[in-house]
Design a protein around this motif. Sequence first.
Motif, PDB file in Angstrom:
ATOM      1  N   VAL A 231       0.819  -1.219   0.000  1.00 54.78           N
ATOM      2  CA  VAL A 231       0.000   0.000   0.000  1.00 54.78           C
ATOM      3  C   VAL A 231       0.851   1.267   0.000  1.00 54.78           C
ATOM      4  N   THR A 232       2.163   1.151  -0.198  1.00 53.70           N
ATOM      5  CA  THR A 232       3.011   2.338  -0.248  1.00 53.70           C
ATOM      6  C   THR A 232       2.718   3.152  -1.499  1.00 53.70           C
ATOM      7  N   THR A 233       3.049   4.450  -1.417  1.00 49.56           N
ATOM      8  CA  THR A 233       2.748   5.363  -2.529  1.00 49.56           C
ATOM      9  C   THR A 233       3.980   6.077  -3.073  1.00 49.56           C
ATOM     10  N   ASP A 234       5.162   5.887  -2.482  1.00 49.99           N
ATOM     11  CA  ASP A 234       6.388   6.470  -3.051  1.00 49.99           C
ATOM     12  C   ASP A 234       7.559   5.559  -2.758  1.00 49.99           C
TER      13      ASP A 234
ATOM     14  N   GLN B 173       8.916   5.240   0.964  1.00 55.79           N
ATOM     15  CA  GLN B 173       8.123   4.372   1.828  1.00 55.79           C
ATOM     16  C   GLN B 173       8.406   2.897   1.520  1.00 55.79           C
ATOM     17  N   LEU B 174       8.463   2.575   0.237  1.00 53.99           N
ATOM     18  CA  LEU B 174       8.682   1.183  -0.146  1.00 53.99           C
ATOM     19  C   LEU B 174      10.052   0.696   0.307  1.00 53.99           C
ATOM     20  N   ILE B 175      11.076   1.531   0.162  1.00 53.87           N
ATOM     21  CA  ILE B 175      12.414   1.138   0.607  1.00 53.87           C
ATOM     22  C   ILE B 175      12.411   0.894   2.115  1.00 53.87           C
ATOM     23  N   GLY B 176      11.723   1.754   2.876  1.00 58.87           N
ATOM     24  CA  GLY B 176      11.640   1.551   4.318  1.00 58.87           C
ATOM     25  C   GLY B 176      10.949   0.248   4.680  1.00 58.87           C
ATOM     26  N   CYS B 177       9.856  -0.051   4.007  1.00 63.53           N
ATOM     27  CA  CYS B 177       9.146  -1.304   4.264  1.00 63.53           C
ATOM     28  C   CYS B 177      10.006  -2.507   3.876  1.00 63.53           C
ATOM     29  N   ARG B 178      10.715  -2.386   2.774  1.00 64.63           N
ATOM     30  CA  ARG B 178      11.568  -3.496   2.343  1.00 64.63           C
ATOM     31  C   ARG B 178      12.713  -3.731   3.327  1.00 64.63           C
ATOM     32  N   PHE B 179      13.259  -2.655   3.879  1.00 64.97           N
ATOM     33  CA  PHE B 179      14.299  -2.814   4.898  1.00 64.97           C
ATOM     34  C   PHE B 179      13.735  -3.562   6.104  1.00 64.97           C
ATOM     35  N   ALA B 180      12.540  -3.174   6.540  1.00 67.42           N
ATOM     36  CA  ALA B 180      11.925  -3.838   7.688  1.00 67.42           C
ATOM     37  C   ALA B 180      11.603  -5.301   7.368  1.00 67.42           C
ATOM     38  N   GLN B 181      11.190  -5.583   6.145  1.00 70.97           N
ATOM     39  CA  GLN B 181      10.982  -6.968   5.743  1.00 70.97           C
ATOM     40  C   GLN B 181      12.280  -7.770   5.845  1.00 70.97           C
TER      41      GLN B 181
ATOM     42  N   PHE C 212       3.364  -8.150  -3.343  1.00 70.31           N
ATOM     43  CA  PHE C 212       3.576  -8.253  -1.901  1.00 70.31           C
ATOM     44  C   PHE C 212       2.407  -8.908  -1.184  1.00 70.31           C
ATOM     45  N   LEU C 213       1.215  -8.808  -1.756  1.00 71.51           N
ATOM     46  CA  LEU C 213       0.033  -9.351  -1.088  1.00 71.51           C
ATOM     47  C   LEU C 213       0.048 -10.875  -1.025  1.00 71.51           C
TER      48      LEU C 213
END
Length: 475
Positions: free
Chosen positions: A115-118, A121-129, A187-188
């Motif tokens: 659900v990221t929009t830029d 945000q996606l890089i941050g989520c991927r790091f956390a993953q 990702f879903l």
Amino acid sequence: MSESVRDVSPPLAPPGTSPTEVLAPHPRRHAVFVVVAFALLMFSLDQTSVSTALTTLGADLGADLAWTGWTVTACAAGQILALPLGGWLGDRFGRRRVFLVAVAAFSLLSLCSAVTTDIGQLIGCRFAQGVAGGVMIPAATGIVAHHYGRERDRALALFTCVFPFGAIAGPLLGGVILTVWSWHGIFLVNVPIGLLLVVAGSLLLSEPPRRRPERVDVAGIALIMATLVSAMVAITLLGSLGRGPLAPVLAALAGAVAVGAGWAFLRHARTHADAVVPMRLLRGRGLGIMNVTNVLFGTAIIGFSALLPLYAQTRYALLPLAAGVLLTARAVGTILTSTVAVALLRRTGHRPLLLVGMGVIVVGLVLAAVPPIGTSPTVWLSVAAGLCGMGVGLAGPAANNAGMHLVPEDVTAVTGLRVMFRQTGGIAAVSVATAALSASGSPGIAGGIVFGVLATLLTGAAVAASRIPNRRGRW
């Protein structure tokens, strides 16, 4: 890795239990392996699916290729950060609990990525993953080693056979989703898989014996991350030198930070007995050669897998689904040879399989680098990918055991180091390649040059690996 992430096998014996009983395989070991294998499959699905979507992500989020590549490298960096923490958390709270929480967190973060929009945000989520995945791996290794007892060498070697299944499904699934929907759906797919794993794991997994948790080397982890991230920033900025007057200055500054942090990390490893990467596991007893081999091995195999769909799209204008099929060919090749390699390990030892496998990978990389001869690009690249996969299937189980048998009392620590060094090599390959392709006026030709360089590096790794001590039988 620190002492807190080592020695998961043989398990500590409860009072009144003989060593033979401790090493006996657990009755539910195969069901446990399935649960852990599917967790690794989910991780593999995520990585290979994202690799097929780099051009789509860049177009949709308004980011150039140099930064879009961070969706791959940020996940790898997070994984490296979390590996030592995963061992400590497993000792402190129990590997079963840590494994289940990590699987749940990875699934939730997959939903957040969708659900990221830029791109930020996606890089941050991927790091956390990547952090969640890095915590998962040591716990999974300890769980399987505990449940399989004296059969742990084969069980751990079979982990090499798990990732190719994700490599088969991931690119195809990613290509289909990109064709009929969008990159969000990539990702879903992790969400329902993760929920099922949490439920099944809660019912099937038993808790391995714990070791007393020791202090986490926060300073060492921070220095590793400072080195990796600053190097990634420097490389990315080098790919954007013509886009602003500050880019050269910032690239030089980030490079200086990387060099300084790397030097401080090596000094830290030499002077601290409980360093996150102790010096005793970096050199001596063949470990130094094995670590260098793992870096170059990761550079070649992770770099090839992450870049092949992008290369096929930029050089030969293949559609995402067709580009994803190439990684399927690689995965099929790995499955065909990895089971054979596992069966031969005790008879031949790891060194012959490692050298033959690396040689086959080099041939595949060279074929990918040159234009097709007498056939279509799809068929040509499929053959190259299949050869690379066959080489990985031969070399992977051998490389996994090559380091572990040298220090069998530090199985988990060596496993973590192996993953860390391979991911570091992969980060370097993807960062440099995406920056080069972004700066090049002909990204397709630049991609071919990258594969040629990877083949040269892996040839050097094979020369180094020829000096690794060989061992037959169990370890």
